[in-house]
Write an enzyme that holds these catalytic residues in place. Structure first.
Site, PDB file in Angstrom:
ATOM      1  N   GLN A  75       0.837  -1.206   0.000  1.00  0.00           N
ATOM      2  CA  GLN A  75       0.000   0.000   0.000  1.00  0.00           C
ATOM      3  C   GLN A  75       0.871   1.255   0.000  1.00  0.00           C
ATOM      4  O   GLN A  75       1.021   1.923   1.021  1.00  0.00           O
ATOM      5  CB  GLN A  75      -0.899  -0.032   1.247  1.00  0.00           C
ATOM      6  CG  GLN A  75      -1.846   1.111   1.373  1.00  0.00           C
ATOM      7  CD  GLN A  75      -3.032   0.982   0.470  1.00  0.00           C
ATOM      8  OE1 GLN A  75      -3.613  -0.080   0.377  1.00  0.00           O
ATOM      9  NE2 GLN A  75      -3.407   2.051  -0.189  1.00  0.00           N
ATOM     10  N   PHE A  76       1.467   1.591  -1.149  1.00  0.00           N
ATOM     11  CA  PHE A  76       2.384   2.732  -1.210  1.00  0.00           C
ATOM     12  C   PHE A  76       1.719   4.039  -0.823  1.00  0.00           C
ATOM     13  O   PHE A  76       2.386   4.975  -0.372  1.00  0.00           O
ATOM     14  CB  PHE A  76       3.026   2.841  -2.606  1.00  0.00           C
ATOM     15  CG  PHE A  76       2.157   3.468  -3.641  1.00  0.00           C
ATOM     16  CD1 PHE A  76       2.260   4.822  -3.921  1.00  0.00           C
ATOM     17  CD2 PHE A  76       1.235   2.723  -4.364  1.00  0.00           C
ATOM     18  CE1 PHE A  76       1.468   5.414  -4.884  1.00  0.00           C
ATOM     19  CE2 PHE A  76       0.446   3.289  -5.330  1.00  0.00           C
ATOM     20  CZ  PHE A  76       0.550   4.648  -5.594  1.00  0.00           C
ATOM     21  N   THR A  77       0.398   4.130  -0.918  1.00  0.00           N
ATOM     22  CA  THR A  77      -0.277   5.387  -0.619  1.00  0.00           C
ATOM     23  C   THR A  77      -0.234   5.764   0.856  1.00  0.00           C
ATOM     24  O   THR A  77      -0.607   6.881   1.207  1.00  0.00           O
ATOM     25  CB  THR A  77      -1.741   5.363  -1.109  1.00  0.00           C
ATOM     26  OG1 THR A  77      -2.435   4.306  -0.459  1.00  0.00           O
ATOM     27  CG2 THR A  77      -1.807   5.169  -2.624  1.00  0.00           C
TER      28      THR A  77
END
Length: 149
Positions: free
Chosen positions: A78-80
């Protein structure tokens, strides 16, 4: 490195309408790798996930770890989680690791948690996923390796 740990009754992830992973009792973990993260950050987050005591004992106290209850982990990249929306309305993701590093650390995290004796299922890296869960509690814990005291 950041991880959002949600205690779940069950959780699943689908890609293009196809179920790719699901778990029953355990954790659904969203994992983000920062560009400056090291293997020390990974070790810290892994240790915290494996030892986090947020399951109830016989007295109803949050005293048991995922290993104590035989739970599973659904790990989702989940890079966000490193999205910075302080300026304007469109988040910046410049602190997020590049895909090569993020995927390497994501795969290492899976291996390291499995070495702890925990069953780990995974999402599909760098893919649009649909994640479902029933949060138990609800209990949600934010872990951040930069917040080490």
């Amino acid at each position: 490195m950041r991880a959002v740990v949600q205690k779940v009754e069950n959780s699943s992830v689908s890609v293009d309408g196809e179920l790719i992973s699901e778990i029953d009792k355990g954790f659904m973990v969203l994992l983000a790798v920062k560009d400056s993260d090291t293997l020390e950050d990974l070790e810290y987050i892994k240790r915290k996930i494996a030892k986090l005591r947020i399951f109830e004992d016989n007295d109803g106290k949050l005293n048991l770890s995922i290993k104590d209850v035989g739970g599973e982990i659904l790990l989702i990249s989940q890079f966000t989680l490193y999205g910075d929306a302080r300026k304007g309305n469109r988040p910046s993701f410049i602190e997020s690791a590049k895909p090569d590093k993020a995927e390497e650390y994501y795969e290492i995290m899976i291996e390291e948690l499995e070495k702890e004796g925990i069953s780990v299922k995974a999402g599909k890296f760098q893919t649009h996923m649909k994640v479902s869960l029933i949060n138990d509690g609800p209990i949600t814990i934010l872990l951040d390796s930069e917040r080490i005291i």
